[in-house]
Enzyme design. Structure first.
Site, PDB file in Angstrom:
ATOM      1  N   ASP A 172       0.866  -1.176   0.000  1.00  0.00           N
ATOM      2  CA  ASP A 172       0.000   0.000   0.000  1.00  0.00           C
ATOM      3  C   ASP A 172       0.908   1.233   0.000  1.00  0.00           C
ATOM      4  O   ASP A 172       2.099   1.129   0.340  1.00  0.00           O
ATOM      5  CB  ASP A 172      -0.888  -0.031   1.253  1.00  0.00           C
ATOM      6  CG  ASP A 172      -1.738   1.215   1.374  1.00  0.00           C
ATOM      7  OD1 ASP A 172      -2.400   1.575   0.378  1.00  0.00           O
ATOM      8  OD2 ASP A 172      -1.750   1.822   2.458  1.00  0.00           O
ATOM      9  N   ASP A 201      -0.091   5.114   0.934  1.00  0.00           N
ATOM     10  CA  ASP A 201      -0.240   6.070   2.034  1.00  0.00           C
ATOM     11  C   ASP A 201      -0.237   5.339   3.375  1.00  0.00           C
ATOM     12  O   ASP A 201      -1.031   4.425   3.588  1.00  0.00           O
ATOM     13  CB  ASP A 201      -1.554   6.856   1.870  1.00  0.00           C
ATOM     14  CG  ASP A 201      -1.336   8.341   2.079  1.00  0.00           C
ATOM     15  OD1 ASP A 201      -0.612   8.698   3.031  1.00  0.00           O
ATOM     16  OD2 ASP A 201      -1.867   9.133   1.286  1.00  0.00           O
ATOM     17  N   ASP A 235      -1.730  -0.585   6.060  1.00  0.00           N
ATOM     18  CA  ASP A 235      -1.918   0.079   7.357  1.00  0.00           C
ATOM     19  C   ASP A 235      -3.391   0.166   7.725  1.00  0.00           C
ATOM     20  O   ASP A 235      -3.730   0.420   8.876  1.00  0.00           O
ATOM     21  CB  ASP A 235      -1.340   1.505   7.321  1.00  0.00           C
ATOM     22  CG  ASP A 235      -2.093   2.404   6.349  1.00  0.00           C
ATOM     23  OD1 ASP A 235      -2.228   2.018   5.172  1.00  0.00           O
ATOM     24  OD2 ASP A 235      -2.559   3.481   6.761  1.00  0.00           O
TER      25      ASP A 235
HETATM   26 MG   LIG Z   1      -2.791   3.177   3.468  1.00  0.00          MG
END
Ligand SMILES: [Mg+2]
Length: 344
Positions: free
Chosen positions: A15, A17, A213
């Site tokens: 991923d 961000d 995240d």
């Molecule tokens: Mg993310």
């Protein structure tokens, strides 16, 4: 890297961000950890719901931050949405594109004819995030969908983070069109599994792993795709969020940051109802969580965090009310500077 976490896999699906960067800055330890893993033989893809910029532009941003990336390493949800169209419609079919030039380019690259009006009777509408969204564009999509066009969205993110806070995401625009037409869109982005499956296939992965995240996009999508997933604490979900995650959103591996890829990942075993990992042990007493060293209000080392999450998940799965478990877990701090790192 012998017996490191990453040595067990051939491709990492990252991923962006909260894993690789936060706004304009790299995530701590991300550039050197990904670079070292790539130098050791891991191949990488960056899997993102962001469909508003081209893969080349995103790869350039990553490279500037010291994260190894070329355009072909970036798998965006617009690429996957275009692929979904290609599986359903012949080249030359008319597609109404509501989105940026990057999305338009992905659709054109599949051989479709991009149109701008419902009057052109498009076979499908593809909706991607654009800051230029308007009532006119949304209504054009609605008219086409009412006329029978298939409704595809690049992602259904309700919000999009910007410098000033959470703005309106593509999913909220899609919801307005759905509300108006009664047609539910097909979504290409996380948490749908397609983006992970397409990325793994495009890289010819035999043993991929994912890193994220965000529990309800990255982790849920990878779990649904059947791809082992590592959670890092450098973005949205906290250690407490992870301990309280519902089954569909539980990561297979828990880390503080991407350095964990280059380290061995200790096996977690059970001794009766006690979870054991490295030096750490944890159990649910019936009213609280008990750690072999320290308490939940003190900073936890990685092993303690991992056993605590496993015990919390098991407690909920065996019938302890989620609210009870939630009350027993305060905000947690995970830190490498606690515990027995005497060997360093
Ligand atoms: Mg993310």
């Amino acid at each position: 890297m012998t017996d490191s976490f990453v040595s067990h896999f051939d491709v990492g699906l990252f991923d962006l961000d909260g894993v690789c960067y936060l706004g304009a800055d790299p995530v701590v330890h991300a550039p050197e950890s990904i670079s070292e893993a790539v130098a050791g033989g891991m191949r990488q893809a960056y899997v993102t719901n962001n469909a508003s910029r081209t893969p080349a532009a995103m790869a350039a941003q990553l490279s500037e931050l010291g994260i190894p990336a070329a355009a072909e390493n970036v798998i965006s949800s617009s690429l996957v949405a275009s692929q979904i169209l290609a599986q359903r419609f012949a080249a030359g079919s008319k597609i109404l594109v509501i989105g940026t030039d990057a999305l338009r380019a992905d659709v054109e690259a599949k051989g479709f004819t991009v149109v701008d009006s419902a009057d052109d009777q498009p076979a499908a509408v593809i909706l991607g995030f654009t800051p230029d969204m308007s009532w006119k564009l949304m209504s054009e999509a609605a008219l086409a969908i009412r006329g029978g066009a298939v409704f595809v969205a690049t992602n259904l993110d309700r919000t999009i983070p910007r410098e000033r806070g959470l703005m309106i995401g593509n999913g909220s625009i899609a919801k307005a069109i759905e509300n108006s037409t009664g047609v539910v869109p097909i979504s290409a982005g996380k948490p749908e599994p397609e983006i992970f499956l397409q990325a793994a296939q495009m890289l010819g992965a035999s043993r991929p792993f994912a890193v994220g995240d965000n529990l309800d996009t990255d982790i849920q999508g990878a779990v649904c795709a059947g791809i082992p997933v590592l959670h890092v604490l450098t973005g949205l979900a906290t250690a407490r969020d992870v301990c309280l995650a519902v089954p569909a959103q539980r990561p297979n591996y828990l880390a503080d940051d991407l350095r964990c890829m280059l380290e061995p990942y200790p096996d977690l075993t059970w001794d009766g109802d006690t979870a054991v990992s490295g030096h750490a042990r944890a159990r649910w007493t019936g009213s609280e969580f008990e750690l072999s060293s320290g308490t939940l209000t003190e900073p936890l080392d990685l092993d303690s965090y991992r056993v605590l999450a496993s015990v919390a998940w098991k407690a909920v799965d065996s019938g302890v009310p989620w609210a009870t478990v939630s009350q027993a877990i305060p905000e947690l701090t995970v830190s490498r500077s606690v515990g027995d790192h005497a060997q360093q």
